[in-house]
Structure formats: C-alpha cells, structure tokens
Motif scaffolding. Structure first.
Motif, PDB file in Angstrom:
ATOM      1  N   LYS A 188       0.801  -1.222   0.000  1.00 44.43           N
ATOM      2  CA  LYS A 188       0.000   0.000   0.000  1.00 44.43           C
ATOM      3  C   LYS A 188       0.835   1.274   0.000  1.00 44.43           C
TER       4      LYS A 188
ATOM      5  N   VAL B 130       2.923   4.266  -1.122  1.00 45.95           N
ATOM      6  CA  VAL B 130       3.099   4.912  -2.424  1.00 45.95           C
ATOM      7  C   VAL B 130       4.577   5.198  -2.663  1.00 45.95           C
ATOM      8  N   TYR B 131       5.213   5.825  -1.666  1.00 45.25           N
ATOM      9  CA  TYR B 131       6.644   6.138  -1.794  1.00 45.25           C
ATOM     10  C   TYR B 131       7.419   5.220  -0.883  1.00 45.25           C
TER      11      TYR B 131
ATOM     12  N   THR C 182       2.039  17.036   3.452  1.00 47.93           N
ATOM     13  CA  THR C 182       0.940  16.316   2.818  1.00 47.93           C
ATOM     14  C   THR C 182       0.249  17.199   1.797  1.00 47.93           C
TER      15      THR C 182
ATOM     16  N   GLY D 205      -3.772  17.322  -0.579  1.00 46.80           N
ATOM     17  CA  GLY D 205      -5.081  16.696  -0.783  1.00 46.80           C
ATOM     18  C   GLY D 205      -5.905  16.659   0.484  1.00 46.80           C
TER      19      GLY D 205
ATOM     20  N   ASP E   5      -8.662  11.627   3.972  1.00 44.05           N
ATOM     21  CA  ASP E   5      -9.800  10.722   3.781  1.00 44.05           C
ATOM     22  C   ASP E   5     -10.209  10.122   5.113  1.00 44.05           C
TER      23      ASP E   5
ATOM     24  N   HIS F  47      -5.656   9.513   6.427  1.00 47.64           N
ATOM     25  CA  HIS F  47      -4.420   9.781   5.728  1.00 47.64           C
ATOM     26  C   HIS F  47      -4.602  10.762   4.586  1.00 47.64           C
ATOM     27  N   ALA F  48      -4.118  11.965   4.783  1.00 50.69           N
ATOM     28  CA  ALA F  48      -3.944  12.817   3.618  1.00 50.69           C
ATOM     29  C   ALA F  48      -2.802  12.189   2.848  1.00 50.69           C
ATOM     30  N   GLN F  49      -2.649  12.574   1.601  1.00 52.29           N
ATOM     31  CA  GLN F  49      -1.571  11.946   0.864  1.00 52.29           C
ATOM     32  C   GLN F  49      -0.262  12.647   1.174  1.00 52.29           C
ATOM     33  N   ARG F  50       0.795  11.845   1.199  1.00 47.37           N
ATOM     34  CA  ARG F  50       2.110  12.393   1.517  1.00 47.37           C
ATOM     35  C   ARG F  50       2.941  12.474   0.260  1.00 47.37           C
TER      36      ARG F  50
ATOM     37  N   ARG G 215       1.055  14.698   8.992  1.00 50.83           N
ATOM     38  CA  ARG G 215       1.307  13.405   8.372  1.00 50.83           C
ATOM     39  C   ARG G 215       0.542  12.273   9.022  1.00 50.83           C
TER      40      ARG G 215
ATOM     41  N   ASN H  50      -0.421  21.832   4.716  1.00 53.82           N
ATOM     42  CA  ASN H  50      -1.062  21.191   3.567  1.00 53.82           C
ATOM     43  C   ASN H  50      -1.648  22.252   2.643  1.00 53.82           C
TER      44      ASN H  50
END
Ligand code: HEM
Ligand SMILES: [Cu+2]
Lengths: 219, 679
Positions: free
Chosen positions: B165, B167-168, B186, B188, B191, B195-198, B274, B282
């Motif tokens: 899962k 991403v980075y 972060t 976006g 959700d 987790h906002a996207q990092r 994060r 953000n």
C-alpha cells in the motif's frame, strides 16, 4: 530530582527552582510559537471553517464564551488554591496542604472536563482537525495546553500521595511543592493568554478583530 | 540524602551494604564494567560516552559523504541511484549536525565544565544520564531507517500487505536536513482513514521523531548545564573568572533552550499533518508551507551558533596555553560570544531571501546578517592578538586551532557574501553555499573539536596521543579539506546546483568535481587517522604527567585520569587562569576544609534515566512503523509513553541517594591546603 538540593549554591537560588525557571523560559518560546501559528492563520483566513455539509461556519458562532469563561475562572481559582498549598507547606501545615492540593486537583480536572466537553461539542458542530487550518491550529494549541494541565494534575496527585509517606517535609518538601506551584501558575498564565487571543479577541468590534463578518453572514 | 550521611567514607561503594530506594529497589553500585557504563551518573564517564558515540557517527556521516562524492566524481555517474542519493545527503547532514557535532560538543561540556568551575559533578547527575541515553536512542531511531531501507532493497517486505500500500518507498529520510514543507508534508483532502496523501515515504517520519527525541536530550542537557554553571562554581570563581569554554557552553545552552522550542512545535505540527491529517502545511486546505521555513530557521540559525560557539570556546583555551599568554581581551571575547548568540535570533530570514519576503524585511535581514559578522570578527582579532608576541608552541592542538581560525575566516567571508540579498539569490542552492557552510562547519567546527580532543585527551585518559601521527593527520585533513571544498566555490558560482544526484558533461564541472572527490578521500583518510590515533591512545598510549601542556585552568590541577570526586578539596579561586597563576608565582589557589575524614559526598548510580529513555526508543520506533501502516504498532507508542512515565516516576521516588567516598586529601596533587591562601 535534584541530587544536591541541600548544598548551598553560588547564586543562592536553589538548583531545582532555577531549573524550573529555565524550563518555563523554554516553554514560553514553545507556546509563543504555537500561539503565533494560530494567530498568523487567523489573520490569513478570517472566516472560520467549512463543515461537512459545506456550510461556511464562523468562529464566533462556534465558541461558547460562557462555558470557556467559567473554565477560565476555575483554572484561576485553582492557582489561588495552589498558592495556599505552597504557603501551608512553608508553614509545615501538612493537613492544610493536602486540602488545598486536593482542591487544585479537582479544579484542574473540572477544567479538563470542560475542555473535553468543548472539543466534542465543536466536533459535532463540524470542526475537525482535518477540515480546516483553524481546526488544526485550534485543537493542537488548546490540546497542547490541556496536556500541560494533565501533566500538572498527575504531578500534584503524586505529591498528594507522597505526603502520606511522611517524607514530604521540611525545606526540601516545601521546595518540591513550590516548584510544582511555579509550573501550575505558569500553565494558568498561558491559559489566560490563550483565552484572550484565541477566544476574546474574536468578539472585538462588530466583525471580530480579524474582520470576519459575523453579524451579516452568520448561518 | 539523609540516609546516606551516616556511614564512614569508603574507597568503593561496593564495600557498603546494598542501597535500596524508597520502594525497595536495589541501586546499582559497580564502578567498572557494562553495568557501570549503563547506570553511571559521573559527568566524566557520561562525557566519554558522548564522545565515543559522536566519533562513531562522525565516521558514519563520513562514509555517507564519500558515497555522495563518489557519485559526483564524474558526469552522469550511476554509483548510487537518485533516491539513494537523496537519502545519503539528508542523513549525512542530519548525522553530522545532530549526531556528530552536537554530541561531541556535549562531550566537552560534560567532561570539562564541572572541572573548570571547581565542582564535583553537574547539578543534576541523573538528568545528565537521561540526556545521554535519550540522545543515543534518538540517534538509533533515526538510523534504524537504514535497516528498513536495506530490507526494502532486499525485498524482505514484498509479501506484506502494508508494504504494497505504500506509495513512496524511501525508508530513510530524504528531504534534506531542513525537511522543507510541502515536500515533507501532505497534500489533498484527508480521507476517512485519516491519511492525507504524503509527498514522501516514511523516512520523513523517522526524521521527525528522531529530531524530536534528540531535541529532548539537548534541552535536558542545557537546563542542567546552565544551572551547573550558575550554581556550582567554587568559591571565588566569579562569572568573569570563568574559563572561556565554560562561558561559551553557557551561551550555547541558552541558545538551545530558547531556539529548540520552535523546531519542537514545527515537528509536532508536521507530525500532525502526516499522522492525523491536520493542515498546518497542507497547501490543498490552505496550509502555508512557508511557515515551516520560518519556524525551521528561527531554530536553524541559532543552531549554527550552537554548533560553532563550543568550538570557539575550545580554541580560546588552546591559543593562550600554547602562546603562554593570557587570552587577549577576555571580556570582549565573552561579550562578543553573547552578542553573537543574541543576534543569532534576528537573522533567520537570510535563509529565505529568494522566497520573496518583500524589500523591507529583505533589507533588514541583510543588514542584521552583516552586523553579526562584527562580533565574529572581533573574536578573530582577539585570537590573533593572543598569539601576537607569544612564545608559540606548534603542538597538534595548536596546529588544529590555527587551522580553525584560518578556515573559519574563509567561511565567514563567503557568509558575508550571502548576506547581500542580490548576491545570495545567485548563490542559494548552489555549491557555493555548500562550500560556505563546510568552511564554517568542517574547517571551523570540526577542526576546533579535533583540537579539543588532542588537547584534553591526556587529561581524560592520562595518556598522550602520538604527535607524529597527529601532525600527519592534521595535514591530511586541512589539505584534503581545501582540495575538496575550495573548488566548490567555483562550481557553485558557475551554477552547479546543490542536492542533485548527477550532472551532464560539457558545463566545465567535470575536472573540479573529480578533484573535489579526491580531496574528500584525503580528508576522510585524515579524519580516520586522527580518530584511530585517539582510540589507540585511550587503549595503549604513552602515560603522561598531569599537566603536560602547562595548562591554565583548574582541570589541569587534577590527576589524570581525574578521580571520581574530581577535587579532593574544593578549590578557592582568586583570579582568572587560576592554575597558571598558582604555578607561576601569581595568586595561589586555596582549598576549603571539606573532603577530610568525612569523605566526599557522591551521588548514587541509577537505572531510571536509562529506563525513561527506553520509553523514547519505543516511541521512536513505533511512530514511523505506524506510519508505514504495519498493524498494531500504535500500542508500541502507547507502551513507550508508559515506560517513559514509569521511568520518571521511579526516578522521582527513588531519591538522589548517595554515599561518602574517601579522598587521599594528604597526597592530593591539587592545590595545597588552606594554609597556602595568600598572594
Ligand atoms: C559570519 C558569519 C556567517 C554569515 C554571515 C552566514 C551567512 C549565511 C547565509 C546568508 C546563508 C544562506 C545561504 C543560502 O541559503 O543561500 C548561510 C547558510 C548556511 N550557513 Fe552560514 N553564515 C555564517 C556563519 C555560519 C556558521 C558559523 C555556521 C555553522 C557552524 C553556518 C552554517 C550554515 C549552514 C549549514 C548553511 C546552509 C543552509 C542551507 O542548507 O541552505 N554559517 N549562511
Ligand atoms: Cu543563518
């Protein structure tokens, strides 16, 4: 904690007291940074936040000033009791010390209770840490202060029980209590500042100090 | 305390029945072996441990640096990949600053300050042990990220759901030593799973928590040292008689307690972004990444003075010793140090000239930055004034100190160039900046610290490092350093960008990069040789007398190695450079009538500082692993908090303890007893 509490010092100030003052100086910078973050963002985004239904909400309608004034008053009074506890300890009146410290603990818990109520209340009104910058700065700032209060309460509870062992006495005992008192008063003063710049100033002038038009746009 | 005062003095604590704390736990009492090193509260042993860890991390950071330089040796090289390169320079910078220079300075604070002020220990010995272990575990949490990176490259995690899962997948920190938002933050909308996207992998989480823990260690140590310097001075040791190293320690400690809170808050905010989807930085939700830059540099600029002031203090001790002259302009040196510390809080935006601050702030920060060069220049003139007309002895510490002045001055010149905003907008993020801060940090700070090691090693271990090897190592370091970093001025001004893993041929950069890489290897060899010489000395070196350099300050009046209680009798000081005056016909050092038949009071050892620090270790491992999405790791963090509080609670109720140690007051090398107080 001092391993040399009884030894005379070069400045005449006790080691433990000096280290507490230094910690408080550092903590000033800590809260200064947090409060600055909050105020910078208030200036930048004078309106409050958008709730889950997409309504713009204003900070003035969110806050419950009566409740917060009450909890502020309670915290102030706890400082008063703390002062009494310190003075009782200096006079060696252990029973009076216990009574007053118990009062501080209860008042501190009431304050925390108000904060928990406030947080859940705000949450139900749609303010979360995630949906706005205001939510992030508000919860983290007041939450950090609440953590300071909680640590203070824990400390006082330990001192309270420690007093029953009979070891909390004399000059060293009074000093231990005095240092806890310094911390408690400091946390109280920080709250007075937070109450002023985070809560009260929102109500300055018809549109609040940040210029959000509460009277005309309130949902 | 009360319990301890009633026995006759002993020569070793093990002669006494076991000491129990108030709740019945046995306190450790070994003064040798592993148990001792883990539980010691002796500032000298803590100093040695700080030094050993710092030297290890210097070498680790050096290996990372050589990996970087190897990659850059030729155009379009593929020695390491771009993601690996990012992790290398990030960990290199972070390691050198927080795990190399700061702890090595702390090693000197620990070992020297009590000795220089005539005290038997620091004000809070157990808090001191806590600082040490918290530093060690913070360093561990930071570097454990390499193990995860290694596992990732080896494919250890391929079958795990959480790994799929991610991403980075950069597991070691890769944002640079100042971790600018938004890259470190972060974007976006957060959700439901919080987790906002990092933008980056969990390396950033290792960095956040690692630096946070290291901050706790530095803060605790600084509180302790300020109290020690203010409160534990021997009679007659007024503030204006303090050795300059102790003065610089004091200024540094104040910088730490006032500057670190800014980074503490910034890290908390970034962590909330994060981990919990907050919006401090953000941009999608209105967070302002520029705020990170301000908060970071409000800490970051004082931090560069935190790095350099101790080295300046060290050099201010060494130059007078080997010129056989008192430090020229002592009050001015002390005052300049304090002014540097003060102004250091007012120049942070010179790191942000290119962000568009507007003309007024830019001009103001430009001027203030130029102003800070004045007290720095004053110090340089005073050092030169100290050597001037002196009987100079070119011992290894002296050679390194002279190197410090010279290299630091070069770094100062390029610093002044940055202070002009238009010039800086050309230099920012090029190799010119890299050249600048390596001249101040490596040519300055590291040379100063190495000079300190060679100067005080005979005092610490009672053994003299081999001088021939020391000269060779110093020559290699200074030559290699200039070969490596001199060309970077040119590379930077011709536009070579910093933090880029490779470059194309044809810009005229190949030759100088190749030369710089050769220089880096020579430098690396020199540092390794210098350290190896020291390690060998600690083990096997030639024994030496107590005062081999004709020292000036109180520590040289003591036997080497220094006994556990430091001073058999507390000295009474009548002048600056007290020991030098005492030896050479000036005012003599007196002695209090303590340490006689009743012995000297010593604090008891304790497990609790270590235990409390283990709590930080658990938090430091738990939080990043939680970030990776490995299930149940939140419990490790909660357990860590529990261990931390348990440690502190047991610490508070165990009491300081203590016992009385016999001193050989009759045959004490230290100042002759009370009778000799005359002048
Ligand atoms: C005369 C004294 C100094 C002046 C005028 C000065 C000025 C500056 C300026 C203006 C920058 C920003 C350059 C840019 O980002 O484009 C800078 C960067 C830097 N300086 Fe200094 N400095 C001085 C001393 C020091 C000292 C003593 C240290 C450390 C011991 C130091 C370490 C650094 C570091 C690490 C950076 C790099 C920041 C980055 O990563 O971009 N400086 N200096
Ligand atoms: Cu700076």
């Amino acid at each position: 904690m001092s391993d040399s509490a009884a030894a005379p010092t070069s400045t005449g100030i006790d080691n433990k007291k000096l280290i507490m003052w230094l910690f408080l100086a550092s903590d000033c910078m800590f809260f200064g940074t947090l409060i600055s973050t909050h105020l910078l963002y208030r200036k930048l985004y004078p309106t409050g936040f958008t709730d889950a239904e997409g309504h713009v909400r204003f900070v003035q309608n969110l806050f419950d000033l009566e409740l917060t004034s009450f909890s502020t008053f309670i915290l102030l009074m706890s400082s008063f009791l703390m002062a009494l506890a310190v003075s009782a300890m200096h006079k060696g009146q252990i029973a009076s010390f216990r009574r007053n410290v118990l009062g501080v603990i209860v008042f501190g818990l009431i304050f925390l209770g108000c904060q928990v109520y406030e947080f859940t209340h705000f949450y139900h009104k749609g303010l979360t840490i995630q949906n706005s910058v205001f939510g992030s700065t508000f919860y983290v700032l007041t939450g950090t202060h609440g953590t300071h209060v909680a640590i203070g309460i824990l400390w006082l509870i330990l001192l309270y029980f420690y007093s029953f062992t009979g070891k909390l006495r004399g000059h060293v005992g009074a000093l231990d209590v005095e240092i806890a008192g310094l911390y408690w008063h400091f946390v109280d003063i920080v709250w007075i500042i937070i109450f002023t710049v985070v809560y009260l100033v929102e109500y300055l002038g018809p549109n609040g100090i940040w210029g959000s038009a509460v009277t005309t746009l309130a949902p | 305390m009360a319990t301890a005062a009633h026995h006759a003095p002993v020569t070793d604590k093990t002669e006494l029945p076991v000491e129990r704390s108030d709740i019945g736990l046995i306190r450790p009492d070994r003064t040798t072996g592993l148990l001792d090193w883990l539980t010691t509260v002796d500032h000298k042993k803590i100093g040695i441990l700080y030094g050993a860890f710092a030297m290890f991390f210097f070498l680790l950071g050096g290996v990372e640096a050589l990996a970087i330089r190897t990659q850059l040796a030729k155009a379009n090289n593929d020695f390491i990949s771009a993601p690996m390169y990012n992790q290398m320079f990030t960990m290199h910078g972070t390691t050198m600053i927080f795990l190399g220079v700061m702890p090595l300075s702390a090693a000197f604070f620990n070992f020297l300050v009590p000795l220089q002020i005539g005290a038997r220990d620091v004000a809070f010995p157990r808090l001191n042990a806590f600082s040490l272990w918290t530093f060690v575990f913070g360093a561990f949490a930071l570097n454990v990220s390499w193990v995860f990176e290694f596992g990732h490259l080896q494919g250890w995690f391929n079958n795990y759901e959480w790994y799929g899962k991610l991403v980075y997948k950069d597991f070691a920190p890769a944002n640079g030593w100042f971790s600018y938002a938004p890259l470190s933050g972060t974007f976006g909308q957060a959700d439901a799973a919080l987790h906002a996207q990092r933008f980056t992998g969990v390396g950033t989480d290792f960095w956040i928590i690692g630096i946070q823990i290291l901050g706790v260690a530095s803060l605790a140590a600084s509180f302790n040292f300020i109290v020690t310097i203010f409160n534990m001075r021997a009679p007659g040791m007024t503030m204006m008689r303090l050795p300059v190293f102790t003065w610089m320690t004091l200024v540094t400690a104040f910088l730490i307690i006032l500057a670190f809170p800014a980074i503490t808050v910034a890290l908390i905010e970034l962590m909330f972004d994060r981990q919990f989807g907050a919006n401090f930085f953000n941009p999608t939700n209105g967070g302002q990444p520029i705020l990170w830059q301000h908060l970071f540099w409000i800490f970051g600029h004082p931090e560069v003075y935190i790095l350099v002031l101790p080295a300046m203090g060290i050099v201010s001790e060494i130059l007078p010793t080997f010129s056989r002259k008192a430090l020229f302009g002592y009050p001015i040196i002390v005052f300049s140090g304090a002014v540097i510390g003060f102004l250091g809080f007012a120049v942070w935006s010179h790191h942000m000239f290119t962000t568009g601050l507007g003309p007024v702030p830019t001009a103001a920060f430009s001027l203030l930055t130029m102003a800070i060069a004045v007290p720095t220049g004053v110090k340089i003139f005073n050092w030169v004034g100290t050597i001037w007309g002196g009987q100079v002895r070119f011992t290894p510490p002296m050679v390194l100190s002279l190197g410090f002045i010279w290299m630091f001055m070069c770094g100062g010149f390029s610093g002044i160039m940055h202070s002009s905003a238009p010039a800086d907008s050309q230099q920012q993020d090029t190799y010119f900046v890299v050249a600048h801060f390596h001249y101040v940090l490596l040519g300055g700070v590291l040379l100063g610290l190495m000079a300190g090691l060679y100067f005080w090693f005979p005092k610490i271990f009672g053994r003299m490092p081999n001088a021939a090897i020391a000269y060779v190592a110093s020559a290699l370091v200074i030559f290699g350093f200039n070969l490596a970093f001199g060309p970077m001025h040119y590379l930077g001004l011709t536009g070579m960008p910093r933090r880029t893993h490779t470059y194309q041929p044809g810009y005229g950069w190949e030759d100088w990069n190749f030369i710089a890489t050769i220089g880096a290897y020579i430098l690396g060899l020199g540092v390794f040789l210098a350290f190896a010489n020291l390690v060998w000395t600690a083990w096997r070196g030639k024994r030496t007398e107590t005062d081999p350099w004709d020292g000036r300050t109180l520590e040289w009046s003591l036997p080497s190695p220094v006994p556990a209680y430091n001073f058999a009798q507390t000295p009474i000081v009548a002048t600056r450079d007290a020991w030098f005056e005492h030896k050479h016909g000036g005012a003599r050092i007196g002695a209090l009538a303590d340490g006689g038949p009743e012995g000297v009071h010593m604090p008891s050892q304790s497990w609790m500082p270590l235990l409390a620090s283990v709590g930080f270790l658990m938090i430091g491992l738990g939080l990043p692993m939680m970030s990776m999405g490995i299930p149940h790791l939140g419990w490790l963090v909660i357990a860590g908090l529990g261990v931390l509080f348990l440690g502190i609670w047991l610490w508070a109720i165990e009491g300081p303890g203590g016992y009385h140690l016999k001193t050989p007051s009759a045959k004490s090398v230290a100042p002759t007893p009370t009778a000799s107080v005359h002048s």
